[in-house]
Design an enzyme around this catalytic site. Sequence first.
Site, PDB file in Angstrom:
ATOM      1  N   SER A   1       0.492  -1.203  -0.214  1.00 25.34           N
ATOM      2  CA  SER A   1       0.095   0.090   0.133  1.00 25.34           C
ATOM      3  C   SER A   1       0.830   1.163  -0.213  1.00 25.34           C
ATOM      4  O   SER A   1       0.513   2.616  -0.687  1.00 25.34           O
ATOM      5  CB  SER A   1      -1.094  -0.184   1.158  1.00 25.34           C
ATOM      6  OG  SER A   1      -0.226   0.186   2.322  1.00 25.34           O
TER       7      SER A   1
ATOM      8  N   LYS B   1      -0.513   4.923   6.598  1.00 22.69           N
ATOM      9  CA  LYS B   1      -0.623   5.798   5.693  1.00 22.69           C
ATOM     10  C   LYS B   1      -0.294   6.805   5.779  1.00 22.69           C
ATOM     11  O   LYS B   1      -0.228   7.083   6.559  1.00 22.69           O
ATOM     12  CB  LYS B   1      -2.616   5.330   5.332  1.00 22.69           C
ATOM     13  CG  LYS B   1      -2.621   4.364   4.934  1.00 22.69           C
ATOM     14  CD  LYS B   1      -2.697   4.045   3.387  1.00 22.69           C
ATOM     15  CE  LYS B   1      -4.076   2.529   3.045  1.00 22.69           C
ATOM     16  NZ  LYS B   1      -3.587   1.184   4.472  1.00 22.69           N
TER      17      LYS B   1
END
Lengths: 199, 199
Positions: free
Chosen positions: B118, B156
């Site tokens: 990710s 993130k």
Amino acid sequence: MLTPQEHRTLQFIRRHLAEHGYAPSLEEIGAAIGVRSRGSVHRYVSRLQDKGYLRRAPHGARALEVLDGPGDPAGSLPLLGRIAAGRPIEAIPGQDTLNLADFLLGPDRYALQVVGDSMIEAGILDGDTVVVRQQDRAEDGDIVVALIDGQEATLKRLRRCGGGMIELIPANAELSSMVYSAERVTIQGVVVGQLRSYR
Amino acid sequence: MLTPQEHRTLQFIRRHLAEHGYAPSLEEIGAAIGVRSRGSVHRYVSRLQDKGYLRRAPHGARALEVLDGPGDPAGSLPLLGRIAAGRPIEAIPGQDTLNLADFLLGPDRYALQVVGDSMIEAGILDGDTVVVRQQDRAEDGDIVVALIDGQEATLKRLRRCGGGMIELIPANAELSSMVYSAERVTIQGVVVGQLRSYR
DNA sequence: AGAATAGAGAACAAAACGAGAACATGCAAG
DNA sequence: CTTGCATGTTCTCGTTTTGTTCTCTATTCT
């Protein structure tokens, strides 16, 4: 315990050592701590030596060595586990410490700072530091430090084509790989690690 | 301990060795450190040998080998310079040692192994290890370890939207960012470093 | 006042330094 | 094979830097 001047002296020696890789002269120490006389500085250094903070070779220029003070870093981090998007952090069985030395150090290794984006898709960004093990052979797929015509150094992924040709492949779609005859390419080392520091 | 000139000599030999794969001649060393006399350079090399930094075959041209110097502090690597595609390796002034502890360690830090792609466009690949500093606040643009609903952990990039909303942005074009109300998101730490070991 | 401590600076000794000459060695071109 | 060249080795010389040991003076503390 150290007096303020002794403390400043030791601090300066540590800093100089970290910054330049060699010890300062008495003159330089004096300039840093605001003492003009080499003799006085000499007295400080002697006392630090007596107290066990320094070691010194008699009459050797800049022959100072800082000994282990209390509280030197151990060089490891707690390794808490694996993080995957959307899951709780999962512990890694039998692995709770990350030892930096084990992870990255080894014989014949050195570090290089990478400039440019040519390996960006391999996760090596501009400004990253790579750890290179010095060796003159590499396998297909290795990321190598290669020297072209004994002149240009470059960091690329290696692939051997047929017929004594070598392909150096950047990890960047905007760049194209180069193919050289094997004689023109010298392999200087293989990337075995990489590290980055944010801010 | 090394004198400044000895230190420069050793640094140059290391760099030359990494870049060309063979040792420099006394003449080349002299040119690099600003000494015209081969005899003087010879003395430096001899002294480095005596001090255990180099090994040398008698009368072999360029027969120099760099040993693991006693002066290299544990937990560090020689930092030889910058590598940019198509240029010689360039020394970094005032920076010739990479201390892993300085680079990555610090208070309240721990390591996490990353699973998944990710953050691939931020140079964080599957299997990489990130160094996280534990803290509950972060700035826009920081890469954070975030906990959603006290359950799911994720790595993130953070962005605050208006109205108490928080956006967690993956660095992967195939994934889309998620927006949560601030109450649902807890920041566990900020990524301050990253490392990878090949093979 | 007397003792202890710090800084300045002189005087000397050792180490480091740069230059360069002279010679040895190994290698490659002719 | 001989020659020439690059390279390494061993010197010497003079200079500069650095470490060491003093003494002297000022300051602080008791």
